[in-house]
Design a protein around this motif. Structure first.
Motif, PDB file in Angstrom:
ATOM      1  N   ARG A   1      -4.604  29.746 -22.691  1.00  0.00           N
ATOM      2  CA  ARG A   1      -5.738  28.984 -22.178  1.00  0.00           C
ATOM      3  C   ARG A   1      -6.936  29.769 -22.264  1.00  0.00           C
ATOM      4  NH1 ARG A   1      -3.942  29.058 -15.689  1.00  0.00           N
ATOM      5  NH2 ARG A   1      -4.472  31.098 -15.285  1.00  0.00           N
ATOM      6  N   GLN A   2      -8.002  28.704 -21.912  1.00  0.00           N
ATOM      7  CA  GLN A   2      -9.265  29.418 -21.848  1.00  0.00           C
ATOM      8  C   GLN A   2     -10.247  28.815 -20.646  1.00  0.00           C
ATOM      9  OE1 GLN A   2     -11.614  28.784 -25.443  1.00  0.00           O
ATOM     10  NE2 GLN A   2     -12.590  30.729 -24.958  1.00  0.00           N
ATOM     11  N   PRO A   3     -10.152  29.263 -19.596  1.00  0.00           N
ATOM     12  CA  PRO A   3     -10.861  28.480 -18.558  1.00  0.00           C
ATOM     13  C   PRO A   3     -12.597  28.394 -19.074  1.00  0.00           C
ATOM     14  CG  PRO A   3      -9.856  30.408 -17.651  1.00  0.00           C
ATOM     15  CD  PRO A   3      -9.773  30.398 -19.116  1.00  0.00           C
ATOM     16  N   PRO A   4     -13.202  27.179 -18.613  1.00  0.00           N
ATOM     17  CA  PRO A   4     -14.565  26.936 -19.166  1.00  0.00           C
ATOM     18  C   PRO A   4     -15.622  28.101 -19.133  1.00  0.00           C
ATOM     19  CG  PRO A   4     -13.734  25.190 -17.533  1.00  0.00           C
ATOM     20  CD  PRO A   4     -12.654  26.330 -17.626  1.00  0.00           C
TER      21      PRO A   4
ATOM     22  N   GLU B   1      -6.654  33.542 -22.646  1.00  0.00           N
ATOM     23  CA  GLU B   1      -5.603  34.230 -21.706  1.00  0.00           C
ATOM     24  C   GLU B   1      -4.060  33.910 -22.420  1.00  0.00           C
ATOM     25  OE1 GLU B   1      -4.133  35.006 -17.098  1.00  0.00           O
ATOM     26  OE2 GLU B   1      -4.879  32.922 -17.561  1.00  0.00           O
ATOM     27  N   TRP B   2      -3.598  34.651 -22.734  1.00  0.00           N
ATOM     28  CA  TRP B   2      -2.042  34.461 -23.158  1.00  0.00           C
ATOM     29  C   TRP B   2      -1.004  34.139 -21.930  1.00  0.00           C
ATOM     30  CZ3 TRP B   2       2.623  37.138 -22.358  1.00  0.00           C
ATOM     31  CH2 TRP B   2       3.664  36.588 -23.011  1.00  0.00           C
ATOM     32  N   ILE B   3      -0.407  33.053 -22.247  1.00  0.00           N
ATOM     33  CA  ILE B   3       0.361  32.319 -20.871  1.00  0.00           C
ATOM     34  C   ILE B   3       1.887  32.606 -21.377  1.00  0.00           C
ATOM     35  CG2 ILE B   3       1.191  30.194 -19.715  1.00  0.00           C
ATOM     36  CD1 ILE B   3      -1.366  28.933 -20.736  1.00  0.00           C
ATOM     37  N   GLY B   4       2.264  32.504 -22.248  1.00  0.00           N
ATOM     38  CA  GLY B   4       3.736  32.651 -22.647  1.00  0.00           C
ATOM     39  C   GLY B   4       4.135  32.263 -23.813  1.00  0.00           C
ATOM     40  N   TYR B   5       5.368  32.391 -24.198  1.00  0.00           N
ATOM     41  CA  TYR B   5       5.888  32.154 -25.599  1.00  0.00           C
ATOM     42  C   TYR B   5       7.586  31.763 -25.315  1.00  0.00           C
ATOM     43  CZ  TYR B   5       8.808  36.186 -26.148  1.00  0.00           C
ATOM     44  OH  TYR B   5       9.802  37.269 -25.908  1.00  0.00           O
ATOM     45  N   ILE B   6       8.000  30.924 -26.245  1.00  0.00           N
ATOM     46  CA  ILE B   6       9.456  30.523 -26.389  1.00  0.00           C
ATOM     47  C   ILE B   6       9.883  30.597 -28.012  1.00  0.00           C
ATOM     48  CG2 ILE B   6       8.994  27.904 -26.828  1.00  0.00           C
ATOM     49  CD1 ILE B   6      11.637  27.582 -25.178  1.00  0.00           C
ATOM     50  N   TYR B   7      10.854  31.424 -28.237  1.00  0.00           N
ATOM     51  CA  TYR B   7      11.567  31.289 -29.317  1.00  0.00           C
ATOM     52  C   TYR B   7      12.368  30.274 -29.831  1.00  0.00           C
ATOM     53  CZ  TYR B   7      13.848  33.861 -33.455  1.00  0.00           C
ATOM     54  OH  TYR B   7      14.057  34.387 -34.564  1.00  0.00           O
ATOM     55  N   TYR B   8      12.648  29.882 -30.847  1.00  0.00           N
ATOM     56  CA  TYR B   8      13.318  28.570 -31.212  1.00  0.00           C
ATOM     57  C   TYR B   8      14.895  28.912 -30.798  1.00  0.00           C
ATOM     58  CZ  TYR B   8      16.217  30.672 -35.200  1.00  0.00           C
ATOM     59  OH  TYR B   8      17.177  31.514 -35.655  1.00  0.00           O
ATOM     60  N   SER B   9      15.259  30.092 -30.522  1.00  0.00           N
ATOM     61  CA  SER B   9      16.722  30.132 -29.886  1.00  0.00           C
ATOM     62  C   SER B   9      16.496  29.590 -28.375  1.00  0.00           C
ATOM     63  CB  SER B   9      17.095  31.562 -29.807  1.00  0.00           C
ATOM     64  OG  SER B   9      16.206  32.321 -29.135  1.00  0.00           O
TER      65      SER B   9
ATOM     66  N   ARG C   1       5.119  31.189 -11.984  1.00  0.00           N
ATOM     67  CA  ARG C   1       4.793  29.624 -11.762  1.00  0.00           C
ATOM     68  C   ARG C   1       5.153  29.128 -13.322  1.00  0.00           C
ATOM     69  NH1 ARG C   1      -0.598  28.237 -10.874  1.00  0.00           N
ATOM     70  NH2 ARG C   1      -1.382  29.921 -11.644  1.00  0.00           N
ATOM     71  N   VAL C   2       5.338  29.598 -14.311  1.00  0.00           N
ATOM     72  CA  VAL C   2       5.507  29.212 -15.643  1.00  0.00           C
ATOM     73  C   VAL C   2       6.806  28.837 -15.980  1.00  0.00           C
ATOM     74  CG1 VAL C   2       5.122  29.681 -18.038  1.00  0.00           C
ATOM     75  CG2 VAL C   2       3.453  30.073 -16.412  1.00  0.00           C
TER      76      VAL C   2
END
Lengths: 120, 110
Positions: free
Chosen positions: A38-41, A46-54, A66-67
């Motif tokens: 994300r990028q505030p105005p 800022e990196w928030i998170g990831y998910i792998y296909y697994s 919170r994520v």
């Protein structure tokens, strides 16, 4: 080549939950990591998170409580939920594909971004 | 928490060379951090320039190059052009599935 499209409500009330979906086209969601950034105005990324296909996930320690990031392989989509939002969560939210193989680790394809404003 | 540092701004003359750096608040950047660089023009999504320290992404002109300089990752623009005027971000992989972006460098071509 992969194309990513983030979508979701542009306005969220304070203390509620922000929900976004990223639809992936031009390739399967399998075999890759998928990330939210994300990028505030007027500010930086800022990196928030990831998910792998697994289905395995990880997130920024500052946001971890919170994520939630989830995946729907049948729809070639992955999603972000951010709980208890405040004005500080107002930002353009990007989804991106992560290459993590053969000595490479980087974000190669990015969605166009979607602006989410937290306000009553 | 580890902070990734970048110069807030840089000016370069058309045709000139500029080197942007990406450091750590504590410690040295090495190839093990898989430094990558992204270019962002206003209102647009970031574009991948460099990954794995020094590999140019597909379609990126060879005037962009990446390296490790001393204890930092570096992005060098050689022969700067007017459309290189925008923001540049580095990101480092910290291990354990964590990435951290630098604060970005605004490059002005004047």
């Amino acid at each position: 080549q992969a194309q990513l499209q983030a979508s979701g409500p542009g306005l969220v009330m304070p203390s509620e939950t922000l929900s976004l979906t990223c639809t992936v086209s031009g390739g399967s969601i399998g075999s890759y990591y998928w990330s939210w950034i994300r990028q505030p105005p007027g500010k930086g990324l800022e990196w928030i998170g990831y998910i792998y296909y697994s289905g395995s996930t990880n997130s920024n320690p500052s946001l971890k409580s919170r994520v939630t990031i989830s995946l729907d392989t049948s729809k070639n989509q992955f999603s972000l939920r951010l709980r208890s939002v405040t004005a500080a969560d107002t930002a353009v939210y990007y989804c991106a594909r992560v290459v993590a193989a053969a000595g490479r680790l980087y974000f190669d394809y990015w969605g166009q971004g979607t602006l989410v404003t937290v306000s009553s | 928490q580890t902070v990734v540092t970048q110069e807030p701004s840089f000016s370069v003359s058309p045709g000139g060379t500029v080197t942007l750096t990406c450091g750590l608040s504590s410690g040295s950047v090495s190839t093990s951090y898989y430094p990558s660089w992204y270019q962002q023009t206003p209102g647009q999504a970031p574009r991948t320039l460099i990954y794995s320290t020094n590999t140019r992404s597909s379609g990126v002109p060879d005037r962009f190059s990446g390296s490790i300089l001393g204890n930092k990752a570096a992005l060098t623009i050689t022969g700067a052009q007017a459309d290189d005027e925008c923001d540049y971000y580095c990101v480092l992989y910290m291990g354990s599935g964590i990435w951290v972006f630098g604060g970005g460098t605004k490059v002005t071509v004047v």
